[in-house]
Design an enzyme around this catalytic site. Structure first.
Site, PDB file in Angstrom:
ATOM      1  CB  CYS A   1     -11.670   5.667   2.203  1.00 17.26           C
ATOM      2  SG  CYS A   1     -11.340   7.376   2.509  1.00 17.26           S
TER       3      CYS A   1
ATOM      4  CB  CYS B   1     -10.667  -2.421   3.066  1.00 18.40           C
ATOM      5  SG  CYS B   1      -9.542  -1.539   1.963  1.00 18.40           S
TER       6      CYS B   1
ATOM      7  CB  CYS C   1      -3.569  -4.134   1.255  1.00 17.93           C
ATOM      8  SG  CYS C   1      -3.346  -3.664   2.990  1.00 17.93           S
TER       9      CYS C   1
ATOM     10  CB  CYS D   1      -9.551  -4.082   6.759  1.00 16.00           C
ATOM     11  SG  CYS D   1      -8.049  -3.511   7.590  1.00 16.00           S
TER      12      CYS D   1
ATOM     13  CD  GLU E   1      -7.738   1.285  -8.702  1.00 17.00           C
ATOM     14  OE1 GLU E   1      -8.336   0.650  -9.577  1.00 17.00           O
ATOM     15  OE2 GLU E   1      -8.271   1.610  -7.624  1.00 17.00           O
TER      16      GLU E   1
ATOM     17  CB  CYS F   1      -5.347   9.399  -2.325  1.00 14.47           C
ATOM     18  SG  CYS F   1      -5.593   7.928  -1.329  1.00 14.47           S
TER      19      CYS F   1
HETATM   20  N1  SAH Z   1      -3.601   0.641   5.301  1.00 15.60           N
HETATM   21  C1  SAH Z   1      -3.660   2.009   5.727  1.00 15.60           C
HETATM   22  C2  SAH Z   1      -3.859   2.965   4.578  1.00 15.60           C
HETATM   23  C3  SAH Z   1      -5.205   2.872   3.897  1.00 15.60           C
HETATM   24  S1  SAH Z   1      -6.016   4.358   4.166  1.00 15.60           S
HETATM   25  C4  SAH Z   1      -4.727   2.139   6.775  1.00 15.60           C
HETATM   26  O1  SAH Z   1      -5.434   1.183   7.037  1.00 15.60           O
HETATM   27  O2  SAH Z   1      -4.829   3.196   7.390  1.00 15.60           O
HETATM   28  C5  SAH Z   1      -7.619   4.001   3.687  1.00 15.60           C
HETATM   29  C6  SAH Z   1      -8.601   4.336   4.776  1.00 15.60           C
HETATM   30  O3  SAH Z   1      -9.923   4.030   4.305  1.00 15.60           O
HETATM   31  C7  SAH Z   1      -8.386   3.466   5.998  1.00 15.60           C
HETATM   32  O4  SAH Z   1      -8.768   4.185   7.136  1.00 15.60           O
HETATM   33  C8  SAH Z   1      -9.369   2.360   5.738  1.00 15.60           C
HETATM   34  O5  SAH Z   1      -9.675   1.643   6.891  1.00 15.60           O
HETATM   35  C9  SAH Z   1     -10.543   3.127   5.192  1.00 15.60           C
HETATM   36  N2  SAH Z   1     -11.494   2.307   4.415  1.00 15.60           N
HETATM   37  C10 SAH Z   1     -11.289   1.107   3.879  1.00 15.60           C
HETATM   38  N3  SAH Z   1     -12.389   0.687   3.218  1.00 15.60           N
HETATM   39  C11 SAH Z   1     -13.290   1.691   3.340  1.00 15.60           C
HETATM   40  C12 SAH Z   1     -14.597   1.879   2.823  1.00 15.60           C
HETATM   41  N4  SAH Z   1     -15.173   0.978   2.057  1.00 15.60           N
HETATM   42  N5  SAH Z   1     -15.237   3.027   3.133  1.00 15.60           N
HETATM   43  C13 SAH Z   1     -14.625   3.987   3.869  1.00 15.60           C
HETATM   44  N6  SAH Z   1     -13.387   3.877   4.365  1.00 15.60           N
HETATM   45  C14 SAH Z   1     -12.725   2.730   4.095  1.00 15.60           C
END
Ligand code: SAH
Length: 329
Positions: free
Chosen positions: A323, A108, A101, A105, A80, A94
């Site tokens: 995000c 996420c 991935c 986390c 996506e 983006c």
């Molecule tokens: N793997 C990289 C790139 C992903 S960026 C990283 O972790 O930085 C996506 C961003 O959104 C990251 O900061 C991630 O932690 C955050 N994120 C993930 N799930 C989210 C959610 N449900 N709500 C808000 N931010 C989220």
């Protein structure tokens, strides 16, 4: 689309052909080789067969300012990408750097789909190209890129850097490095390598917790890369590049949003070139978002402790394009 094949098809051609092709593909945004008027007819015919230009994508969701696309790659895996259009005519894409991935986390959505494979540089570029073609119809351009889609960019370091070179290239997209940001969950080797690239791109760190006990629970990578080690790598990066670094902190209800957490975070973040970006959590299942009142009080504590901070406007949460909401179902 599979433009990786291009470089191989061009080995017999003079060097300037590649420049002509880059201009046609990434500036004129042709989607048919017949429109590449600078190329000889025979080469166009050859490229039609070896390197089709159709992008297999569909817009999944459309809301004001945000569009999410699902792109199917040549091996049928899906990724996506999201277009965020701002009122001042900025258009940010983006992009994903991996299919799925491996970082897992807990909050996420992408993490829960597991890891399939790395993207090559052209598969990263294809996402930008898809939206660039779409914007062209409205006489608009892609102005900013964030590597904040699916995947961990620093686990696909070479392809990410190579894709940035195509974005920068003034015969290709000609997007300035300062308009490009990479976000990492804290892969220290990547931070170190980036310090030595001599590129003016922006670095963002997904922090999301002010201490190791809590970060261990939310982000498995923390078992390998502790907060203090990440910050040490960031300080080195700043020393070498003199560039600001952004820390991302998404506010999850009753998890990382206590006022004590704000105090702890202040101690880490009150540094000259650190910027904190508070993100309203986009609910994807297990966790809930902090209330607006809590976010306000949390930010007030940081502000009182001289931390430089902003609240991220969470585009696209209504269409699962914000995000952490990217996951191919
Ligand atoms: N793997 C990289 C790139 C992903 S960026 C990283 O972790 O930085 C996506 C961003 O959104 C990251 O900061 C991630 O932690 C955050 N994120 C993930 N799930 C989210 C959610 N449900 N709500 C808000 N931010 C989220």
């Amino acid at each position: 689309m599979n433009i990786e094949i291009l470089e191989k098809s061009l080995t017999k051609e003079p060097k300037f052909r590649l420049t002509q092709i880059k201009k046609a593909l990434f500036q004129e945004l042709i989607d048919n080789w017949d429109d590449a008027k600078t190329l000889p007819k025979s080469l166009r015919e050859e490229l039609k067969k070896s390197c089709p230009l159709e992008i297999n994508a569909k817009i999944l969701n459309d809301s004001i300012g945000t569009r999410k696309a699902l792109i199917t790659l040549s091996d049928n895996t899906k990724i996506e990408a999201v277009l965020l259009s701002h009122i001042d005519n900025r258009n940010t894409i983006c992009v994903s750097s991996q299919v799925g991935c491996p970082m897992k986390c807990s909050f996420c959505a992408t993490g829960s789909m597991g890891f399939i494979r790395n993207l090559n540089k052209y598969e990263i570029i294809e996402q930008v190209l898809f939206f660039a073609r779409l914007l062209k119809e409205k006489n608009q351009k892609v102005t900013n890129i964030v590597y904040m889609g699916m995947g961990e960019p620093f686990l696909n370091y070479e392809n990410v850097i190579e894709s940035i070179k195509i974005l920068n290239d003034n015969n290709a997209f000609n997007i300035g490095a300062r308009k490009i940001s990479i976000s990492t969950c804290g892969v220290i080797e990547g931070i170190k390598k980036l310090s030595n690239e001599n590129m003016q791109i922006n670095l963002a760190i997904s922090l999301h917790a002010p201490n190791n006990i809590l970060r261990d629970k939310l982000m498995p990578i923390n078992k390998k890369h502790r907060i203090e080690d990440i910050l040490k790598a960031v300080d080195n990066y700043i020393e070498k590049t003199n560039r600001r670094v952004m820390f991302e902190y998404t506010m999850i209800k009753d998890t990382n949003d206590s006022l004590k957490n704000a105090q702890e975070l202040s101690l880490l973040m009150a540094k000259k070139l650190y910027m904190l970006n508070i993100i309203k959590y986009n609910e994807t299942g297990v966790f809930k978002s902090s209330s607006d009142k809590r976010i306000k009080d949390f930010m007030q504590i940081l502000h009182d402790n001289t931390v430089k901070l902003t609240l991220r406007h969470s585009f696209g949460s209504d269409i699962d394009a914000a995000c952490g909401q990217l996951a191919t179902k």
